[in-house]
Scaffold this motif. Structure first.
Motif, PDB file in Angstrom:
ATOM      1  N   LEU A 237      11.823 -46.683 -33.665  1.00 22.55           N
ATOM      2  CA  LEU A 237      10.592 -46.738 -33.838  1.00 22.55           C
ATOM      3  C   LEU A 237      10.275 -45.625 -33.174  1.00 22.55           C
ATOM      4  O   LEU A 237      10.454 -44.170 -32.948  1.00 22.55           O
ATOM      5  CB  LEU A 237       9.731 -47.200 -33.040  1.00 22.55           C
ATOM      6  CG  LEU A 237       8.196 -46.596 -32.880  1.00 22.55           C
ATOM      7  CD1 LEU A 237       7.443 -46.792 -34.245  1.00 22.55           C
ATOM      8  CD2 LEU A 237       7.618 -47.476 -31.645  1.00 22.55           C
ATOM      9  N   SER A 238       9.791 -44.271 -34.972  1.00 24.90           N
ATOM     10  CA  SER A 238       9.173 -42.776 -34.913  1.00 24.90           C
ATOM     11  C   SER A 238       7.704 -42.974 -34.016  1.00 24.90           C
ATOM     12  O   SER A 238       7.160 -43.279 -35.769  1.00 24.90           O
ATOM     13  CB  SER A 238       9.497 -42.138 -36.027  1.00 24.90           C
ATOM     14  OG  SER A 238       9.043 -40.644 -35.524  1.00 24.90           O
TER      15      SER A 238
ATOM     16  N   THR B 279      11.023 -44.708 -29.192  1.00 24.81           N
ATOM     17  CA  THR B 279      10.832 -43.995 -29.472  1.00 24.81           C
ATOM     18  C   THR B 279      11.300 -42.958 -30.141  1.00 24.81           C
ATOM     19  O   THR B 279      11.861 -42.303 -28.955  1.00 24.81           O
ATOM     20  CB  THR B 279       9.802 -43.711 -29.215  1.00 24.81           C
ATOM     21  OG1 THR B 279       9.030 -44.889 -28.371  1.00 24.81           O
ATOM     22  CG2 THR B 279       8.862 -42.603 -28.721  1.00 24.81           C
ATOM     23  N   SER B 280      11.675 -42.336 -31.043  1.00 33.11           N
ATOM     24  CA  SER B 280      11.965 -41.879 -31.151  1.00 33.11           C
ATOM     25  C   SER B 280      11.059 -40.080 -32.008  1.00 33.11           C
ATOM     26  O   SER B 280       9.652 -40.268 -31.259  1.00 33.11           O
ATOM     27  CB  SER B 280      12.922 -41.774 -32.988  1.00 33.11           C
ATOM     28  OG  SER B 280      13.606 -40.974 -33.123  1.00 33.11           O
ATOM     29  N   SER B 281      10.707 -39.030 -33.289  1.00 36.10           N
ATOM     30  CA  SER B 281      10.213 -38.077 -33.325  1.00 36.10           C
ATOM     31  C   SER B 281      10.893 -37.574 -35.315  1.00 36.10           C
ATOM     32  O   SER B 281      11.837 -37.943 -34.847  1.00 36.10           O
ATOM     33  CB  SER B 281      10.606 -37.319 -32.126  1.00 36.10           C
ATOM     34  OG  SER B 281       9.952 -36.090 -32.445  1.00 36.10           O
ATOM     35  N   MET B 282      10.003 -36.860 -35.189  1.00 37.77           N
ATOM     36  CA  MET B 282      10.110 -36.885 -36.894  1.00 37.77           C
ATOM     37  C   MET B 282      11.094 -35.428 -36.754  1.00 37.77           C
ATOM     38  O   MET B 282      12.156 -35.069 -37.204  1.00 37.77           O
ATOM     39  CB  MET B 282       8.672 -36.124 -37.107  1.00 37.77           C
ATOM     40  CG  MET B 282       8.059 -37.285 -37.549  1.00 37.77           C
ATOM     41  SD  MET B 282       8.694 -37.679 -39.041  1.00 37.77           S
ATOM     42  CE  MET B 282       8.416 -37.152 -40.450  1.00 37.77           C
ATOM     43  N   ALA B 283      11.184 -35.132 -35.256  1.00 37.19           N
ATOM     44  CA  ALA B 283      12.808 -33.949 -34.732  1.00 37.19           C
ATOM     45  C   ALA B 283      13.824 -34.772 -35.827  1.00 37.19           C
ATOM     46  O   ALA B 283      14.702 -33.882 -35.126  1.00 37.19           O
ATOM     47  CB  ALA B 283      12.090 -34.052 -33.287  1.00 37.19           C
ATOM     48  N   ALA B 284      13.294 -35.929 -35.473  1.00 36.18           N
ATOM     49  CA  ALA B 284      15.642 -36.835 -35.504  1.00 36.18           C
ATOM     50  C   ALA B 284      15.562 -35.793 -37.062  1.00 36.18           C
ATOM     51  O   ALA B 284      17.015 -35.975 -37.227  1.00 36.18           O
ATOM     52  CB  ALA B 284      15.240 -38.084 -35.745  1.00 36.18           C
ATOM     53  N   TYR B 285      14.629 -36.032 -37.738  1.00 36.33           N
ATOM     54  CA  TYR B 285      15.312 -35.146 -39.435  1.00 36.33           C
ATOM     55  C   TYR B 285      15.249 -33.547 -38.906  1.00 36.33           C
ATOM     56  O   TYR B 285      16.235 -33.487 -39.710  1.00 36.33           O
ATOM     57  CB  TYR B 285      13.824 -34.830 -40.030  1.00 36.33           C
ATOM     58  CG  TYR B 285      12.757 -36.195 -40.445  1.00 36.33           C
ATOM     59  CD1 TYR B 285      13.963 -37.679 -41.612  1.00 36.33           C
ATOM     60  CD2 TYR B 285      11.391 -36.725 -40.334  1.00 36.33           C
ATOM     61  CE1 TYR B 285      12.754 -38.003 -41.615  1.00 36.33           C
ATOM     62  CE2 TYR B 285      12.019 -37.831 -40.531  1.00 36.33           C
ATOM     63  CZ  TYR B 285      12.190 -38.853 -41.662  1.00 36.33           C
ATOM     64  OH  TYR B 285      11.689 -39.588 -41.445  1.00 36.33           O
TER      65      TYR B 285
ATOM     66  N   ASN C 132      15.986 -38.764 -22.497  1.00 33.28           N
ATOM     67  CA  ASN C 132      15.857 -39.558 -23.924  1.00 33.28           C
ATOM     68  C   ASN C 132      17.040 -39.751 -25.035  1.00 33.28           C
ATOM     69  O   ASN C 132      16.931 -41.256 -25.199  1.00 33.28           O
ATOM     70  CB  ASN C 132      15.850 -38.228 -25.151  1.00 33.28           C
ATOM     71  CG  ASN C 132      14.761 -37.174 -24.120  1.00 33.28           C
ATOM     72  OD1 ASN C 132      13.728 -38.220 -23.843  1.00 33.28           O
ATOM     73  ND2 ASN C 132      14.183 -36.045 -25.368  1.00 33.28           N
ATOM     74  N   VAL C 133      18.449 -39.897 -23.773  1.00 33.34           N
ATOM     75  CA  VAL C 133      19.680 -40.323 -24.702  1.00 33.34           C
ATOM     76  C   VAL C 133      20.185 -41.347 -23.922  1.00 33.34           C
ATOM     77  O   VAL C 133      20.367 -42.731 -24.005  1.00 33.34           O
ATOM     78  CB  VAL C 133      20.777 -39.930 -25.583  1.00 33.34           C
ATOM     79  CG1 VAL C 133      21.894 -40.500 -25.462  1.00 33.34           C
ATOM     80  CG2 VAL C 133      20.163 -38.832 -26.251  1.00 33.34           C
ATOM     81  N   ILE C 134      21.039 -40.735 -22.215  1.00 34.68           N
ATOM     82  CA  ILE C 134      21.589 -41.369 -21.258  1.00 34.68           C
ATOM     83  C   ILE C 134      20.304 -42.511 -20.805  1.00 34.68           C
ATOM     84  O   ILE C 134      20.925 -43.981 -20.527  1.00 34.68           O
ATOM     85  CB  ILE C 134      22.245 -40.696 -20.236  1.00 34.68           C
ATOM     86  CG1 ILE C 134      23.444 -39.534 -21.101  1.00 34.68           C
ATOM     87  CG2 ILE C 134      23.043 -41.387 -19.333  1.00 34.68           C
ATOM     88  CD1 ILE C 134      24.931 -40.480 -22.022  1.00 34.68           C
ATOM     89  N   GLY C 135      19.795 -42.451 -20.161  1.00 35.92           N
ATOM     90  CA  GLY C 135      18.477 -42.806 -19.900  1.00 35.92           C
ATOM     91  C   GLY C 135      18.425 -44.338 -20.656  1.00 35.92           C
ATOM     92  O   GLY C 135      18.300 -44.793 -19.971  1.00 35.92           O
TER      93      GLY C 135
ATOM     94  N   SER D 105      18.684 -35.143 -29.161  1.00 42.54           N
ATOM     95  CA  SER D 105      17.837 -36.816 -28.645  1.00 42.54           C
ATOM     96  C   SER D 105      17.226 -37.432 -29.582  1.00 42.54           C
ATOM     97  O   SER D 105      17.851 -38.596 -29.606  1.00 42.54           O
ATOM     98  CB  SER D 105      17.965 -36.095 -27.454  1.00 42.54           C
ATOM     99  OG  SER D 105      16.225 -35.705 -27.047  1.00 42.54           O
ATOM    100  N   LYS D 106      16.741 -36.830 -29.998  1.00 46.65           N
ATOM    101  CA  LYS D 106      15.592 -37.864 -30.667  1.00 46.65           C
ATOM    102  C   LYS D 106      16.278 -38.443 -32.282  1.00 46.65           C
ATOM    103  O   LYS D 106      16.233 -39.561 -32.387  1.00 46.65           O
ATOM    104  CB  LYS D 106      14.249 -36.958 -31.269  1.00 46.65           C
ATOM    105  CG  LYS D 106      13.715 -36.549 -30.188  1.00 46.65           C
ATOM    106  CD  LYS D 106      12.626 -38.306 -29.613  1.00 46.65           C
ATOM    107  CE  LYS D 106      13.256 -38.600 -28.143  1.00 46.65           C
ATOM    108  NZ  LYS D 106      12.315 -39.472 -27.708  1.00 46.65           N
TER     109      LYS D 106
END
Length: 211
Positions: free
Chosen positions: A122-123, A52-58, A20-23, A85-86
């Motif tokens: 973007l989430s 593409t992120s996610s609500m998991a970022a919170y 999700n990050v390095i790639g 990662s998100k």
């Protein structure tokens, strides 16, 4: 999302961080010259990057000693490893720094200004697993069955990305955190921290320098 803990990338990263990050960072870095060239034939004269992120970022901060396997990684839940990662995917300052970095290499000032007009962070999900996809394959079967009752069709997941990537009004949303469906939201405060963005930029550039 939350794969078995023993899974690592070939380079030894936590699988979620490596994927999700390095790639994502390395792939985007390789594509930047082509993306910038593409603005010449774009209908609005701009190139758009939608991450593409996610609500998991919170749900987590960055745990710096957990990117590779070790005691610190093992202490964190798989959910936390996913969430960090998100959060990284929501950091607009990382991508803005990529654009600045190119200014001293292959781009003219005019190209830099034209390219940097739009960067959409973007989430695409209200909560982790908000869409009915194979992303949930590592969840326990009972959890999957319960979640399937409230998940949205997978096709909904494209709505916000398409809006960010194609609609004229999103030119104004450079660096914004977008939420379903096709709206501007706000990530946790760390997502806008320039010092954190700078630190992650330096880390990521070091990780890809020999690739």
């Amino acid at each position: 999302m939350i794969p078995p803990r023993n899974l690592l990338t070939e380079d030894g990263y936590d699988l979620q961080w490596g994927t999700n990050v390095i790639g994502h960072f390395f792939f985007t870095h390789l594509l930047l010259p082509a993306l910038i060239a593409g603005k010449e034939t774009s209908p609005d004269g701009h190139t758009r990057i939608v991450t593409t992120s996610s609500m998991a970022a919170y749900m987590s901060v960055i745990h710096w000693d957990s990117f590779r396997d070790g005691p610190a990684r093992k202490k964190l839940s798989l959910d936390t490893l996913y969430a960090q990662s998100k959060l990284r995917n929501s950091l607009s300052s990382i991508m803005n720094r990529q654009i600045s970095y190119l200014q001293d290499s292959l781009l003219s000032d005019t190209q830099i200004r034209a390219f940097s007009r739009l960067l959409a962070i973007l989430s695409t999900s209200g909560i982790t697993g908000n869409l009915k996809t194979e992303l949930n394959r590592h969840l326990p079967s009972i959890a999957r069955a319960i979640m399937n009752l409230v998940l949205y069709p997978a096709s909904n997941g494209a709505l916000t990305q398409l809006w960010a990537g194609t609609m004229p009004e999103t030119i104004e949303y450079n660096g914004q955190f977008l939420i379903p469906w096709a709206r501007v939201g706000r990530c946790r405060e760390e997502g806008y921290d320039p010092a954190l963005g700078e630190k992650l930029w330096d880390y990521l550039m070091e990780e890809i320098k020999d690739k």
